[in-house]
Design a protein around this motif. Structure first.
Motif, PDB file in Angstrom:
ATOM      1  N   ASP A 178       0.831  -1.201   0.000  1.00  0.00           N
ATOM      2  CA  ASP A 178       0.000   0.000   0.000  1.00  0.00           C
ATOM      3  C   ASP A 178       0.868   1.254   0.000  1.00  0.00           C
ATOM      4  O   ASP A 178       2.033   1.206   0.402  1.00  0.00           O
ATOM      5  CB  ASP A 178      -0.856  -0.033   1.281  1.00  0.00           C
ATOM      6  CG  ASP A 178      -2.140   0.754   1.155  1.00  0.00           C
ATOM      7  OD1 ASP A 178      -2.355   1.415   0.114  1.00  0.00           O
ATOM      8  OD2 ASP A 178      -2.935   0.704   2.108  1.00  0.00           O
ATOM      9  N   ASP A 179       0.296   2.354  -0.439  1.00  0.00           N
ATOM     10  CA  ASP A 179       0.967   3.667  -0.380  1.00  0.00           C
ATOM     11  C   ASP A 179       2.351   3.619  -1.026  1.00  0.00           C
ATOM     12  O   ASP A 179       3.281   4.293  -0.554  1.00  0.00           O
ATOM     13  CB  ASP A 179       1.119   4.141   1.082  1.00  0.00           C
ATOM     14  CG  ASP A 179      -0.222   4.239   1.802  1.00  0.00           C
ATOM     15  OD1 ASP A 179      -1.258   4.180   1.126  1.00  0.00           O
ATOM     16  OD2 ASP A 179      -0.234   4.368   3.031  1.00  0.00           O
ATOM     17  N   ASP A 201       0.233   5.236  -4.387  1.00  0.00           N
ATOM     18  CA  ASP A 201      -0.417   6.115  -3.419  1.00  0.00           C
ATOM     19  C   ASP A 201      -1.203   7.226  -4.103  1.00  0.00           C
ATOM     20  O   ASP A 201      -0.813   7.721  -5.156  1.00  0.00           O
ATOM     21  CB  ASP A 201       0.625   6.741  -2.484  1.00  0.00           C
ATOM     22  CG  ASP A 201      -0.052   7.416  -1.301  1.00  0.00           C
ATOM     23  OD1 ASP A 201      -0.532   6.679  -0.424  1.00  0.00           O
ATOM     24  OD2 ASP A 201      -0.139   8.663  -1.280  1.00  0.00           O
ATOM     25  N   GLU A 235      -4.799   4.235  -6.570  1.00  0.00           N
ATOM     26  CA  GLU A 235      -5.869   4.725  -5.698  1.00  0.00           C
ATOM     27  C   GLU A 235      -5.980   6.236  -5.811  1.00  0.00           C
ATOM     28  O   GLU A 235      -5.054   6.896  -6.269  1.00  0.00           O
ATOM     29  CB  GLU A 235      -5.653   4.279  -4.245  1.00  0.00           C
ATOM     30  CG  GLU A 235      -4.474   4.923  -3.567  1.00  0.00           C
ATOM     31  CD  GLU A 235      -4.358   4.572  -2.072  1.00  0.00           C
ATOM     32  OE1 GLU A 235      -4.911   3.571  -1.610  1.00  0.00           O
ATOM     33  OE2 GLU A 235      -3.675   5.347  -1.386  1.00  0.00           O
TER      34      GLU A 235
HETATM   35 CA    CA Z   1      -3.267   3.602   0.314  1.00  0.00          CA
END
Ligand code: CA
Ligand code: C2E
Ligand code: CA
Ligand code: CA
Length: 277
Positions: A178-179, A201, A235
């Motif tokens: 993630d990110d 991200d 995202e």
């Molecule tokens: Ca994220």
């Protein structure tokens, strides 16, 4: 003399924050043991850009306390990590997701649901074992649950993180980072990371329409992921133009307000059915 009131108010602010954190920890503990109606999950679809179907989603926790009101996850997740109770939050989320997977199955919605896990979870042997038991005892099919973790785990204890990621992957979890791009880990770890998906991200995706620099970073991450045979989820997709560009560049999944905000499970079921028709 003039600085004195400032110091006093600074101390008051610290004290207020301390008391709020304490209250959050205590109330969260209560909410996690009782079958509390104040905790819930919202689901946000991830659009498969190859076939325009929704076969992935992210589960995001929501907490509405009668006294504190809506407490943003960014706030209480951090506090739960510091207080050492994040494992209970993650356990609650996993159990709720497993029960919601049955709701989806009932509606013929075949979907992989992502759960956010913290570095503390991943580095804990008990978590790895209890996650396995949870899948087994509930007959959860392989690849039905994705675990999203951030690059920070690599910084803390790379060997252990990688070993545990391998175990979880063998147990049937899909793993994603993630990110991606916001942490401090070295890019070279990417070659060793046993993960399936990289999430770009939202800080690189959201300003897309106006910022060529962020576009270049997205493209670079897409190329990098491709050469390591990883899939990519972007995202923070907030407009049509960004979605079209990501599709053109071969990004596999898009997630963001332009497609849908995170919504309660019942709304999500209706949303997916509507989307597929
Ligand atoms: Ca994220
Ligand atoms: P995250 O994992 O990076 O989740 C993405 C956040 O971006 C979510 O915020 C989501 O609502 C928001 N988002 C999605 N699409 C868009 C968009 O198009 N534009 C903008 N501006 N934002 C978008 P949320 O739900 O407030 O969660 C914040 C963070 O709290 C999450 O960031 C995650 O780190 C943490 N979190 C949320 N739920 C959980 C959970 O169940 N467990 C753990 N450990 N952490 C969680
Ligand atoms: Ca996430
Ligand atoms: Ca985040």
């Amino acid at each position: 003399q003039e600085t004195l009131p400032m110091i006093v108010s600074f101390n008051n602010a610290l004290e207020d924050k301390y008391l709020r954190n304490l209250k959050i920890v205590n109330k969260l503990k209560q909410a996690l043991i009782g079958n509390s109606k104040h905790l819930s999950l919202h689901y946000q679809p991830k659009l498969n850009l190859q076939d325009n179907q929704v076969d992935h989603a992210e589960a995001l926790i929501r907490w509405n306390d009668p006294e504190l009101g809506f407490v943003p996850p960014d706030e209480f997740i951090n506090i739960a990590e510091q207080a050492g109770i994040i494992n209970s939050v993650t356990e609650w989320v996993l159990n709720q997701v497993i029960s919601d997977l049955q709701v989806f199955a009932k509606h013929d919605i075949e979907i992989c649901v992502a759960v956010n896990i913290s570095a503390q979870d991943l580095l804990n042997e008990n978590f790895v074992m209890s996650a396995r038991d949870l899948l087994r005892s509930n007959n959860v099919p392989d690849n039905a649950i994705e675990l999203e973790l951030t690059e920070s785990v690599i910084v803390k204890d790379a060997d252990k993180a990688i070993a545990h990621m391998k175990l979880l992957r063998n147990q049937g979890f899909v793993l994603s980072i993630d990110d991606f791009g916001t942490g401090y880990s070295s890019l070279s770890y990417l070659t060793q990371l046993p993960c399936d998906i990289i999430k770009i991200d939202k800080c690189f995706v959201m300003p897309f329409a106006t910022q060529t620099g962020e576009q270049a970073i997205c493209r670079a991450i897409l190329n990098l992921a491709d050469s390591f045979s990883k899939l990519v989820t972007a995202e923070g997709v907030e407009d049509e133009e960004t979605l079209a560009t990501l599709r053109k560049w071969g990004c596999q999944y898009a997630q963001g307000y332009y497609i849908s905000r995170p919504i309660p499970v019942d709304d999500f079921v209706l949303w997916v059915k509507d989307w597929h028709h």
